[in-house]
Design a protein around this motif. Sequence first.
Motif, PDB file in Angstrom:
ATOM      1  N   GLU A   1       0.832  -1.217   0.000  1.00  0.00           N
ATOM      2  CA  GLU A   1       0.000   0.000   0.000  1.00  0.00           C
ATOM      3  C   GLU A   1       0.858   1.255   0.000  1.00  0.00           C
ATOM      4  OE1 GLU A   1      -0.293  -2.518   2.137  1.00  0.00           O
ATOM      5  OE2 GLU A   1      -2.106  -3.467   1.299  1.00  0.00           O
ATOM      6  N   GLU A   2       1.931   1.240   0.804  1.00  0.00           N
ATOM      7  CA  GLU A   2       2.819   2.404   0.862  1.00  0.00           C
ATOM      8  C   GLU A   2       3.519   2.632  -0.463  1.00  0.00           C
ATOM      9  OE1 GLU A   2       3.956   2.177   5.647  1.00  0.00           O
ATOM     10  OE2 GLU A   2       5.202   1.165   4.158  1.00  0.00           O
ATOM     11  N   VAL A   3       3.957   1.551  -1.114  1.00  0.00           N
ATOM     12  CA  VAL A   3       4.649   1.694  -2.393  1.00  0.00           C
ATOM     13  C   VAL A   3       3.692   2.199  -3.467  1.00  0.00           C
ATOM     14  CG1 VAL A   3       5.814   0.431  -4.243  1.00  0.00           C
ATOM     15  CG2 VAL A   3       6.426   0.000  -1.845  1.00  0.00           C
ATOM     16  N   ARG A   4       2.471   1.672  -3.465  1.00  0.00           N
ATOM     17  CA  ARG A   4       1.498   2.138  -4.458  1.00  0.00           C
ATOM     18  C   ARG A   4       1.154   3.611  -4.262  1.00  0.00           C
ATOM     19  NH1 ARG A   4      -0.595  -3.306  -4.194  1.00  0.00           N
ATOM     20  NH2 ARG A   4      -1.927  -2.798  -2.422  1.00  0.00           N
ATOM     21  N   ALA A   5       1.304   4.106  -3.031  1.00  0.00           N
ATOM     22  CA  ALA A   5       0.991   5.509  -2.740  1.00  0.00           C
ATOM     23  C   ALA A   5       2.181   6.437  -2.990  1.00  0.00           C
ATOM     24  CB  ALA A   5       0.538   5.650  -1.284  1.00  0.00           C
ATOM     25  N   SER A   6       3.316   5.881  -3.442  1.00  0.00           N
ATOM     26  CA  SER A   6       4.511   6.690  -3.686  1.00  0.00           C
ATOM     27  C   SER A   6       4.222   7.779  -4.716  1.00  0.00           C
ATOM     28  CB  SER A   6       5.652   5.806  -4.189  1.00  0.00           C
ATOM     29  OG  SER A   6       6.721   6.595  -4.666  1.00  0.00           O
ATOM     30  N   ARG A   7       4.790   8.948  -4.474  1.00  0.00           N
ATOM     31  CA  ARG A   7       4.618  10.055  -5.421  1.00  0.00           C
ATOM     32  C   ARG A   7       5.777  10.157  -6.405  1.00  0.00           C
ATOM     33  NH1 ARG A   7       1.966  15.007  -1.819  1.00  0.00           N
ATOM     34  NH2 ARG A   7       0.176  13.811  -1.039  1.00  0.00           N
ATOM     35  N   ASP A   8       6.703   9.212  -6.324  1.00  0.00           N
ATOM     36  CA  ASP A   8       7.833   9.201  -7.244  1.00  0.00           C
ATOM     37  C   ASP A   8       7.321   8.870  -8.645  1.00  0.00           C
ATOM     38  OD1 ASP A   8      10.037   8.357  -8.853  1.00  0.00           O
ATOM     39  OD2 ASP A   8      11.215   7.998  -7.042  1.00  0.00           O
ATOM     40  N   PRO A   9       7.522   9.760  -9.621  1.00  0.00           N
ATOM     41  CA  PRO A   9       7.012   9.506 -10.988  1.00  0.00           C
ATOM     42  C   PRO A   9       7.547   8.210 -11.593  1.00  0.00           C
ATOM     43  CG  PRO A   9       7.735  11.792 -10.754  1.00  0.00           C
ATOM     44  CD  PRO A   9       8.183  11.078  -9.520  1.00  0.00           C
ATOM     45  N   ALA A  10       8.810   7.866 -11.304  1.00  0.00           N
ATOM     46  CA  ALA A  10       9.390   6.644 -11.864  1.00  0.00           C
ATOM     47  C   ALA A  10       8.698   5.414 -11.294  1.00  0.00           C
ATOM     48  CB  ALA A  10      10.897   6.595 -11.579  1.00  0.00           C
ATOM     49  N   VAL A  11       8.349   5.455 -10.017  1.00  0.00           N
ATOM     50  CA  VAL A  11       7.652   4.330  -9.388  1.00  0.00           C
ATOM     51  C   VAL A  11       6.258   4.194  -9.975  1.00  0.00           C
ATOM     52  CG1 VAL A  11       6.699   3.442  -7.219  1.00  0.00           C
ATOM     53  CG2 VAL A  11       8.981   4.485  -7.258  1.00  0.00           C
ATOM     54  N   GLN A  12       5.562   5.300 -10.107  1.00  0.00           N
ATOM     55  CA  GLN A  12       4.199   5.254 -10.659  1.00  0.00           C
ATOM     56  C   GLN A  12       4.220   4.804 -12.126  1.00  0.00           C
ATOM     57  OE1 GLN A  12       1.262   5.454  -9.230  1.00  0.00           O
ATOM     58  NE2 GLN A  12       2.332   5.664  -7.264  1.00  0.00           N
ATOM     59  N   ALA A  13       5.237   5.232 -12.882  1.00  0.00           N
ATOM     60  CA  ALA A  13       5.334   4.802 -14.269  1.00  0.00           C
ATOM     61  C   ALA A  13       5.604   3.310 -14.348  1.00  0.00           C
ATOM     62  CB  ALA A  13       6.447   5.583 -14.974  1.00  0.00           C
ATOM     63  N   PHE A  14       6.466   2.806 -13.450  1.00  0.00           N
ATOM     64  CA  PHE A  14       6.763   1.377 -13.446  1.00  0.00           C
ATOM     65  C   PHE A  14       5.520   0.579 -13.106  1.00  0.00           C
ATOM     66  CE2 PHE A  14       7.686  -2.420 -10.982  1.00  0.00           C
ATOM     67  CZ  PHE A  14       8.428  -3.133 -11.886  1.00  0.00           C
ATOM     68  N   LEU A  15       4.812   0.954 -12.034  1.00  0.00           N
ATOM     69  CA  LEU A  15       3.626   0.223 -11.614  1.00  0.00           C
ATOM     70  C   LEU A  15       2.535   0.275 -12.687  1.00  0.00           C
ATOM     71  CD1 LEU A  15       3.412   1.255  -7.854  1.00  0.00           C
ATOM     72  CD2 LEU A  15       4.136  -0.956  -8.782  1.00  0.00           C
ATOM     73  N   ALA A  16       2.389   1.383 -13.324  1.00  0.00           N
ATOM     74  CA  ALA A  16       1.383   1.499 -14.384  1.00  0.00           C
ATOM     75  C   ALA A  16       1.733   0.592 -15.554  1.00  0.00           C
ATOM     76  CB  ALA A  16       1.267   2.950 -14.856  1.00  0.00           C
TER      77      ALA A  16
END
Length: 248
Positions: A229-244
């Motif tokens: 849950e914490e990782v999915r809530a990350s505001r890091d654009p690279a993390v969100q791009a990877f998860l997407a």
Amino acid sequence: MAADPVIQVVDLRKGFNRHEVLRGLSFEVPKGVRLVIMGGSGSGKTVCLRLVAGLIRPDAGQIGLFGRNIEHLSEEALLPIRRRMGYVFQGAALFDSLTVYENVSYGLHEHTSLEEPAIEKRVSHLLSLVGLDEDVLPKLPSELSGGMRKRVGIARALAIEPEVMLFDEPTAGLDPTNSKMVADLIAALGTGVCDTAVIVTHDIELANTVADRLAILIDGRFAATGTPEEVRASRDPAVQAFLAGEAR
């Protein structure tokens, strides 16, 4: 007072041919925790796992297993530590010339004093744990499907009752049905003897099923770590791009 972590990694670095793959990883895995490390192809997930298993040596940093640093240990000194771990390779890495029974019983013959009837009983139990019948016992790996080979690999790794399991892309190349079966099996291990694991994967569904802790590996470093849950809530654009990208 909290117990010492089963795995403790500090500032881990590793490169090949002047290319630095891991650029300072630090993490801990307490007993009873399943850590999932995600990242794209070539991100260094498997390198990290092989370092933890002592199969390759780091360029710098510390790797602690069961309270002992292993990065400078000889192969002989590593053996008793490796026996406390089970490793499931991406391709299952079964012995091609051995039957399923011989593959699963290999560690029991090598590292225990069990008599053959006890080994036979344990092998049958392990196969039932991974959803396989005894009719696969005489078969060679070449006679099995990819999903069956993967499950035999898990049974073999579990044979000596390791304290820690290491999984390298356990659902890679499997169809959705087999992927779910393997994911459910890894999740179920958390309720048994082997309740600590590190799983590297690019499979978001597997991560959602098994992860207590999640780490996203980007450019040789962890861009995010925490609960799923914490990782999915990350505001890091690279993390969100990877998860997407992985969720598509």
